[in-house]
Write a protein that holds these residues in place. Structure first.
Motif, PDB file in Angstrom:
ATOM      1  N   ALA A 119     -19.149  -1.278 -20.903  1.00 33.73           N
ATOM      2  CA  ALA A 119     -18.503  -0.260 -21.736  1.00 33.73           C
ATOM      3  C   ALA A 119     -17.117  -0.742 -22.145  1.00 33.73           C
ATOM      4  CB  ALA A 119     -18.388   1.069 -20.988  1.00 33.73           C
ATOM      5  N   VAL A 120     -16.597  -0.167 -23.226  1.00 35.45           N
ATOM      6  CA  VAL A 120     -15.224  -0.423 -23.651  1.00 35.45           C
ATOM      7  C   VAL A 120     -14.489   0.906 -23.746  1.00 35.45           C
ATOM      8  CG1 VAL A 120     -15.674  -2.574 -24.863  1.00 35.45           C
ATOM      9  CG2 VAL A 120     -15.931  -0.411 -26.087  1.00 35.45           C
ATOM     10  N   ILE A 121     -13.200   0.863 -23.424  1.00 32.63           N
ATOM     11  CA  ILE A 121     -12.364   2.065 -23.456  1.00 32.63           C
ATOM     12  C   ILE A 121     -11.108   1.751 -24.237  1.00 32.63           C
ATOM     13  CG2 ILE A 121     -11.127   3.787 -22.071  1.00 32.63           C
ATOM     14  CD1 ILE A 121     -12.978   2.988 -19.712  1.00 32.63           C
ATOM     15  N   GLY A 122     -10.734   2.656 -25.128  1.00 35.46           N
ATOM     16  CA  GLY A 122      -9.519   2.492 -25.911  1.00 35.46           C
ATOM     17  C   GLY A 122      -8.693   3.761 -25.902  1.00 35.46           C
ATOM     18  N   TYR A 123      -8.051   4.044 -27.036  1.00 36.83           N
ATOM     19  CA  TYR A 123      -7.132   5.173 -27.101  1.00 36.83           C
ATOM     20  C   TYR A 123      -7.841   6.522 -26.923  1.00 36.83           C
ATOM     21  CZ  TYR A 123      -8.810   6.324 -31.790  1.00 36.83           C
ATOM     22  OH  TYR A 123      -9.603   6.690 -32.846  1.00 36.83           O
ATOM     23  N   GLU A 124      -9.170   6.528 -27.023  1.00 31.33           N
ATOM     24  CA  GLU A 124      -9.906   7.775 -26.879  1.00 31.33           C
ATOM     25  C   GLU A 124     -10.106   8.187 -25.431  1.00 31.33           C
ATOM     26  OE1 GLU A 124     -12.790   4.977 -25.523  1.00 31.33           O
ATOM     27  OE2 GLU A 124     -11.332   4.875 -27.133  1.00 31.33           O
ATOM     28  N   GLY A 125      -9.745   7.310 -24.485  1.00 34.06           N
ATOM     29  CA  GLY A 125     -10.138   7.608 -23.122  1.00 34.06           C
ATOM     30  C   GLY A 125      -9.193   7.191 -22.026  1.00 34.06           C
ATOM     31  N   ALA A 163      -8.668  18.620  -9.526  1.00 37.65           N
ATOM     32  CA  ALA A 163      -9.182  19.650  -8.622  1.00 37.65           C
ATOM     33  C   ALA A 163      -8.748  21.058  -9.040  1.00 37.65           C
ATOM     34  CB  ALA A 163      -8.720  19.374  -7.194  1.00 37.65           C
ATOM     35  N   ARG A 164      -7.725  21.164  -9.877  1.00 37.91           N
ATOM     36  CA  ARG A 164      -7.275  22.471 -10.352  1.00 37.91           C
ATOM     37  C   ARG A 164      -8.271  23.094 -11.315  1.00 37.91           C
ATOM     38  NH1 ARG A 164      -1.150  22.888 -10.372  1.00 37.91           N
ATOM     39  NH2 ARG A 164      -1.474  24.371 -12.071  1.00 37.91           N
ATOM     40  N   GLY A 165      -9.158  22.284 -11.875  1.00 44.41           N
ATOM     41  CA  GLY A 165     -10.104  22.779 -12.860  1.00 44.41           C
ATOM     42  C   GLY A 165      -9.449  22.910 -14.224  1.00 44.41           C
ATOM     43  N   GLY A 166     -10.011  23.731 -15.071  1.00 43.83           N
ATOM     44  CA  GLY A 166      -9.406  23.986 -16.368  1.00 43.83           C
ATOM     45  C   GLY A 166      -9.671  22.900 -17.391  1.00 43.83           C
ATOM     46  N   ALA A 167      -8.778  22.839 -18.398  1.00 41.57           N
ATOM     47  CA  ALA A 167      -8.995  21.970 -19.552  1.00 41.57           C
ATOM     48  C   ALA A 167      -9.015  20.491 -19.190  1.00 41.57           C
ATOM     49  CB  ALA A 167      -7.921  22.234 -20.604  1.00 41.57           C
ATOM     50  N   LEU A 168      -8.112  20.059 -18.295  1.00 41.04           N
ATOM     51  CA  LEU A 168      -8.068  18.640 -17.932  1.00 41.04           C
ATOM     52  C   LEU A 168      -9.370  18.214 -17.282  1.00 41.04           C
ATOM     53  CD1 LEU A 168      -6.567  15.948 -17.625  1.00 41.04           C
ATOM     54  CD2 LEU A 168      -5.688  16.789 -15.430  1.00 41.04           C
ATOM     55  N   GLN A 169      -9.849  19.010 -16.355  1.00 41.07           N
ATOM     56  CA  GLN A 169     -11.105  18.676 -15.694  1.00 41.07           C
ATOM     57  C   GLN A 169     -12.248  18.600 -16.693  1.00 41.07           C
ATOM     58  OE1 GLN A 169     -13.755  21.416 -13.231  1.00 41.07           O
ATOM     59  NE2 GLN A 169     -12.597  20.374 -11.610  1.00 41.07           N
ATOM     60  N   GLN A 170     -12.316  19.555 -17.610  1.00 42.89           N
ATOM     61  CA  GLN A 170     -13.395  19.563 -18.592  1.00 42.89           C
ATOM     62  C   GLN A 170     -13.336  18.353 -19.515  1.00 42.89           C
ATOM     63  OE1 GLN A 170     -16.105  21.634 -18.788  1.00 42.89           O
ATOM     64  NE2 GLN A 170     -15.311  22.226 -16.783  1.00 42.89           N
ATOM     65  N   LEU A 171     -12.135  17.980 -19.938  1.00 36.55           N
ATOM     66  CA  LEU A 171     -11.989  16.808 -20.799  1.00 36.55           C
ATOM     67  C   LEU A 171     -12.405  15.530 -20.084  1.00 36.55           C
ATOM     68  CD1 LEU A 171      -8.655  17.480 -22.710  1.00 36.55           C
ATOM     69  CD2 LEU A 171     -10.866  16.976 -23.756  1.00 36.55           C
ATOM     70  N   LEU A 172     -11.973  15.387 -18.841  1.00 38.76           N
ATOM     71  CA  LEU A 172     -12.317  14.191 -18.084  1.00 38.76           C
ATOM     72  C   LEU A 172     -13.818  14.113 -17.812  1.00 38.76           C
ATOM     73  CD1 LEU A 172      -9.327  14.002 -15.559  1.00 38.76           C
ATOM     74  CD2 LEU A 172      -9.698  12.630 -17.619  1.00 38.76           C
ATOM     75  N   LEU A 173     -14.448  15.248 -17.563  1.00 33.74           N
ATOM     76  CA  LEU A 173     -15.896  15.261 -17.348  1.00 33.74           C
ATOM     77  C   LEU A 173     -16.634  14.916 -18.638  1.00 33.74           C
ATOM     78  CD1 LEU A 173     -16.366  18.374 -15.026  1.00 33.74           C
ATOM     79  CD2 LEU A 173     -16.623  15.967 -14.399  1.00 33.74           C
ATOM     80  N   ARG A 174     -16.149  15.452 -19.767  1.00 32.78           N
ATOM     81  CA  ARG A 174     -16.770  15.130 -21.051  1.00 32.78           C
ATOM     82  C   ARG A 174     -16.632  13.639 -21.357  1.00 32.78           C
ATOM     83  NH1 ARG A 174     -14.706  19.918 -25.157  1.00 32.78           N
ATOM     84  NH2 ARG A 174     -15.879  21.635 -24.214  1.00 32.78           N
ATOM     85  N   PHE A 175     -15.455  13.109 -21.103  1.00 27.33           N
ATOM     86  CA  PHE A 175     -15.259  11.686 -21.354  1.00 27.33           C
ATOM     87  C   PHE A 175     -16.175  10.846 -20.470  1.00 27.33           C
ATOM     88  CE2 PHE A 175     -13.339   7.673 -20.045  1.00 27.33           C
ATOM     89  CZ  PHE A 175     -13.367   7.014 -21.265  1.00 27.33           C
ATOM     90  N   THR A 176     -16.295  11.227 -19.201  1.00 28.98           N
ATOM     91  CA  THR A 176     -17.152  10.471 -18.282  1.00 28.98           C
ATOM     92  C   THR A 176     -18.596  10.502 -18.738  1.00 28.98           C
ATOM     93  OG1 THR A 176     -15.657  11.006 -16.450  1.00 28.98           O
ATOM     94  CG2 THR A 176     -17.852  10.224 -15.873  1.00 28.98           C
ATOM     95  N   GLN A 177     -19.052  11.651 -19.237  1.00 25.27           N
ATOM     96  CA  GLN A 177     -20.415  11.726 -19.766  1.00 25.27           C
ATOM     97  C   GLN A 177     -20.581  10.811 -20.968  1.00 25.27           C
ATOM     98  OE1 GLN A 177     -21.800  15.666 -20.676  1.00 25.27           O
ATOM     99  NE2 GLN A 177     -23.744  14.966 -21.517  1.00 25.27           N
ATOM    100  N   ALA A 178     -19.565  10.784 -21.837  1.00 25.80           N
ATOM    101  CA  ALA A 178     -19.613   9.884 -22.987  1.00 25.80           C
ATOM    102  C   ALA A 178     -19.633   8.427 -22.537  1.00 25.80           C
ATOM    103  CB  ALA A 178     -18.412  10.144 -23.901  1.00 25.80           C
ATOM    104  N   LEU A 280     -15.825  14.923 -26.974  1.00 24.95           N
ATOM    105  CA  LEU A 280     -14.385  14.946 -26.812  1.00 24.95           C
ATOM    106  C   LEU A 280     -13.707  15.998 -27.673  1.00 24.95           C
ATOM    107  CD1 LEU A 280     -13.660  11.139 -26.500  1.00 24.95           C
ATOM    108  CD2 LEU A 280     -14.027  12.836 -24.716  1.00 24.95           C
ATOM    109  N   LYS A 281     -14.481  16.827 -28.343  1.00 20.89           N
ATOM    110  CA  LYS A 281     -13.901  17.929 -29.101  1.00 20.89           C
ATOM    111  C   LYS A 281     -13.508  19.057 -28.156  1.00 20.89           C
ATOM    112  CE  LYS A 281     -16.338  17.224 -33.473  1.00 20.89           C
ATOM    113  NZ  LYS A 281     -17.346  17.782 -34.412  1.00 20.89           N
ATOM    114  N   THR A 282     -12.374  19.684 -28.451  1.00 15.21           N
ATOM    115  CA  THR A 282     -11.915  20.823 -27.651  1.00 15.21           C
ATOM    116  C   THR A 282     -11.607  21.975 -28.593  1.00 15.21           C
ATOM    117  OG1 THR A 282      -9.621  20.117 -27.749  1.00 15.21           O
ATOM    118  CG2 THR A 282     -10.923  19.347 -25.886  1.00 15.21           C
TER     119      THR A 282
END
Length: 284
Positions: A119-125, A163-178, A280-282
């Motif tokens: 995989a490659v990661i850039g400014y999106e992740g 661990a706090r949950g919320g938007a950061l957790q959701q974004l990181l989970l979405r990115f990991t799925q991508a 990665l859309k919010t």
């Protein structure tokens, strides 16, 4: 296998601008030293960060203001030289990296020294999904294949924020799925599609993350990334150049006809691109 500068970022001496400076930039205030003995840095502006800002990273830019402000004091601006190994397989990452102007390649290496890019990661992740996913040691070698910049945060702090949950957790989970989706497409592409198609996918994924039509990369290194012979890459690059799709000279590749390149590839690139755009859309 290509030799790289094995510079562990936790101990490298990468140029780092500390959290006080980052916070001061955001507020438009002069930075202050933490103690009377600390050396006062020269006044910092965005130009002092080579034009980079935390919100040049897609994940950080997508955060709600409150979450972003909470992370900001913990971010450190770092240079990421080409060839740097951020983390080797089997090691615990001490920092997680939000990239802004660099590309990091995740490499899987076999016991006999062979390697291929998963995989490659850039400014999106972000580099360091193993940290917040609780997997422990890294499964890959994270290698800077295009020099640039980013913002790092201590792994322990990001784990707490996750661990706090919320938007950061959701974004990181979405990115990991991508990221997992990209890995799956890469494996299938490397197994079932031609070297020309693999090279087209690799080129497009790279220039998307560079936001440029030019890549500096030797054919030897591309061969290592794809896990194929150098001669195969040479032949594929020559074919694309003969068709007027790219120009290659002395380790520099320019995509001349992006549309033509997209028409030349397998379905893998479109599948990866679609998943990243969707996940990665919010709605903040």
């Amino acid at each position: 296998m290509a030799q790289v500068l094995n510079a562990r970022t936790a101990a490298t001496g990468h140029p780092v601008i500390n959290a006080n400076t980052i916070a001061a930039l955001n507020l438009g205030l002069p930075s202050e030293p933490k103690s009377a003995n600390a050396r006062l840095a020269a006044p910092k502006t965005l130009a002092g960060l080579h034009g980079h800002h935390p919100k040049h990273n897609g994940l950080l830019a997508a955060l709600p203001a409150a979450d972003y402000e909470r992370l900001l004091p913990h971010l450190e601006f770092v240079e990421m030289p080409f060839g740097t190994t951020i983390c080797s397989a089997g090691e615990q990452m001490q920092y997680v990296y939000f990239l802004t102007g660099s590309i990091v390649s995740l490499l899987y290496e076999t016991a006999d020294g062979a390697s291929s890019e998963t995989a490659v990661i850039g400014y999106e992740g972000v580099v360091g999904a193993d940290v917040f996913m609780g997997g422990g040691a890294s499964l890959h070698r994270a290698f800077v294949k295009s020099a640039g910049y980013g913002f790092r945060i201590k792994a322990s702090i990001l784990t707490q924020e996750f661990a706090r949950g919320g938007a950061l957790q959701q974004l990181l989970l979405r990115f990991t799925q991508a990221l997992f989706t990209q890995m799956a497409h890469t494996v299938a592409c490397n197994r079932h599609h031609t070297i020309v198609q693999q090279l087209c996918r690799w080129l497009l994924l790279s220039i998307d993350r560079l936001q440029s039509d030019q890549i500096s990369m030797t054919q030897d290194l591309i061969a290592n990334m794809l896990g194929v012979r150098r001669e195969s890459v040479t032949e594929a690059a020559r074919k694309l150049q003969d068709e007027g799709l790219i120009h290659y000279s002395r380790g520099h590749i320019t995509v001349v006809d992006r549309v033509g390149l997209e028409n030349h590839i397998c379905e893998c690139y479109a599948g990866i691109k679609k998943v990243y755009e969707g996940l990665l859309k919010t709605n903040n």
